[in-house]
Design a protein around this motif. Structure first.
Motif, PDB file in Angstrom:
ATOM      1  N   SER A 128     -26.426 -31.741 -21.594  1.00  0.00           N
ATOM      2  CA  SER A 128     -27.768 -32.678 -21.717  1.00  0.00           C
ATOM      3  C   SER A 128     -28.909 -31.929 -22.343  1.00  0.00           C
ATOM      4  O   SER A 128     -28.545 -31.186 -23.396  1.00  0.00           O
ATOM      5  CB  SER A 128     -28.465 -32.786 -20.148  1.00  0.00           C
ATOM      6  N   VAL A 132     -34.985 -34.629 -21.284  1.00  0.00           N
ATOM      7  CA  VAL A 132     -34.935 -35.168 -19.697  1.00  0.00           C
ATOM      8  C   VAL A 132     -36.172 -34.920 -19.155  1.00  0.00           C
ATOM      9  O   VAL A 132     -36.857 -35.580 -18.283  1.00  0.00           O
ATOM     10  CB  VAL A 132     -33.797 -34.836 -19.144  1.00  0.00           C
ATOM     11  N   GLU A 160     -33.685 -41.386 -21.819  1.00  0.00           N
ATOM     12  CA  GLU A 160     -33.233 -42.066 -20.813  1.00  0.00           C
ATOM     13  C   GLU A 160     -31.644 -42.148 -20.770  1.00  0.00           C
ATOM     14  O   GLU A 160     -31.041 -42.135 -19.823  1.00  0.00           O
ATOM     15  CB  GLU A 160     -33.967 -43.322 -20.584  1.00  0.00           C
ATOM     16  N   ARG A 163     -30.764 -38.905 -19.233  1.00  0.00           N
ATOM     17  CA  ARG A 163     -31.120 -38.964 -17.714  1.00  0.00           C
ATOM     18  C   ARG A 163     -29.856 -39.614 -17.092  1.00  0.00           C
ATOM     19  O   ARG A 163     -29.442 -39.210 -16.168  1.00  0.00           O
ATOM     20  CB  ARG A 163     -32.436 -39.319 -17.689  1.00  0.00           C
ATOM     21  N   GLU A 166     -26.670 -37.836 -16.978  1.00  0.00           N
ATOM     22  CA  GLU A 166     -26.694 -36.597 -15.771  1.00  0.00           C
ATOM     23  C   GLU A 166     -26.377 -37.562 -14.300  1.00  0.00           C
ATOM     24  O   GLU A 166     -25.783 -37.040 -13.392  1.00  0.00           O
ATOM     25  CB  GLU A 166     -28.281 -36.141 -15.817  1.00  0.00           C
ATOM     26  N   ARG A 184     -28.810 -28.130 -19.531  1.00  0.00           N
ATOM     27  CA  ARG A 184     -30.012 -28.859 -20.102  1.00  0.00           C
ATOM     28  C   ARG A 184     -30.373 -27.962 -21.651  1.00  0.00           C
ATOM     29  O   ARG A 184     -30.996 -26.587 -20.905  1.00  0.00           O
ATOM     30  CB  ARG A 184     -31.026 -29.013 -18.994  1.00  0.00           C
TER      31      ARG A 184
END
Length: 333
Positions: A128, A132, A160, A163, A166, A184
């Motif tokens: 990720s 985020v 997004e 997000r 995730e 992240r």
């Protein structure tokens, strides 16, 4: 360095699939997995932002295969020990130009890779992003911060999308018991950042502009900050998170916690290059975060990891690679 980390015992003889494995960071991770003795590595990459030159030295070995396909169009596969989903369009200019493809890689693409992990009973790693967190109100930013993101702004396709990726990853862990972990990632730089890309990120853009003595272009006033991690440090962090026995279900910030303004970065690159470039300020990007600095205390605690490459030293290595690459030099890892 990889041998010193004691990771080979966990990788040797294993089968791995990596989406986005021909990209900048993905190819470094594939190289590391290969050097650690992975039996077979499948790369899924349509080369939209990845480059065949990043992996060509591995394709004739019999241990690495490329599936040239957008990850969202792949059918779920079986038979892997590790599933790593890295496919993305991380450059702001690029994802703003290709919002649908960006969202599909993070939505359907994540589902495909999670299904592959579920069918294989494999460990799943999602890469990720610090995006985020959006324009974070808490800096340094911990994993517990929920973020301040514009869900319909020009950056939302990436923010997004990640997000959602995730959320889907955590849902697979809760509903199906898949062993997942989420990295992240904060700004990462180093050799293999594409100097010829139409949509260059800030470090390669500044370096190429400086090497050509062209204006170094900064969006906004340059006071916005980022934290830059050298790619070899990030590669080790990702391997440690992938192979960590106590990291099931964990979300971990990975990056350098030293903050630098974009103007400071531009001046440092000019100094390293010895460039005559002037600095030119352009209108700011919409929804561009003002500050970005990770809290990496969790990575220090769980992974016994922190970055070791100073920014100047990492940029010097990167500039050296760009000089060779831009001059038509051979592959350099």
């Amino acid at each position: 360095m990889l041998k010193e980390q004691g990771l080979a015992d966990f990788v040797a003889g294993r089968r791995v699939i990596v989406s986005g494995g021909a990209g900048f960071l993905g190819s470094w991770l594939v190289d590391a997995l290969y050097m650690l003795g992975a039996e077979h590595i499948t790369i899924v990459d349509n080369l939209a932002t990845g480059r065949i030159d990043n992996i060509s030295h591995l394709l004739g070995t019999g241990r690495v295969k490329l599936i040239n396909l957008p990850v969202e169009k792949l059918e779920p596969l079986k038979g892997y020990d590790f599933v790593i989903h890295m496919a993305a369009r991380p450059s702001p200019e690029d994802y703003v130009e290709h919002p649908v493809e960006t969202l599909l890689a993070s939505s359907r693409g994540t589902e495909v890779m999670l299904e592959t992990a579920r069918l294989s009973d494999a460990v799943f790693l999602l890469t990720s992003t610090s995006e985020v967190y959006g324009d974070a109100e808490v800096v340094p930013t911990p994993e517990t911060y929920w973020g301040k993101v514009n869900p319909i702004g020009p950056r939302s396709c990436y923010d997004e999308g990640k997000r959602y990726a995730e959320a889907l990853t955590v849902a697979y862990a809760r509903q199906y018991g898949v062993d997942v972990r989420i990295a992240r990632i904060f700004n990462t730089y180093g050799p293999r950042l594409d100097p010829g890309a139409s949509y260059a990120r800030v470090v390669p853009r500044f370096i190429m502009q400086a090497l050509r003595n062209e204006p170094v272009t900064i969006f906004g006033d340059g006071k916005q900050t980022r934290s830059f991690c050298y790619v070899s440090d990030m590669t080790i962090a990702l391997l440690k998170l992938l192979l960590c026995g106590k990291c099931k279900g964990e979300v971990v910030n990975l990056g350098n916690d030293e903050e630098v303004t974009i103007l400071e970065l531009a001046n440092l690159i000019k100094e390293i290059v010895g460039s005559r470039s002037e600095i030119v300020f352009l209108p700011p990007r919409e929804d561009d975060p003002k500050r970005r600095r990770p809290d990496i205390s969790k990575a220090r605690r769980l992974l016994n990891w922190e970055p070791t490459t100073p920014l100047r030293a990492g940029l010097q290595k990167t500039v050296e690679w760009f000089r060779r690459y831009a001059g038509g030099g051979a592959h350099v890892g």
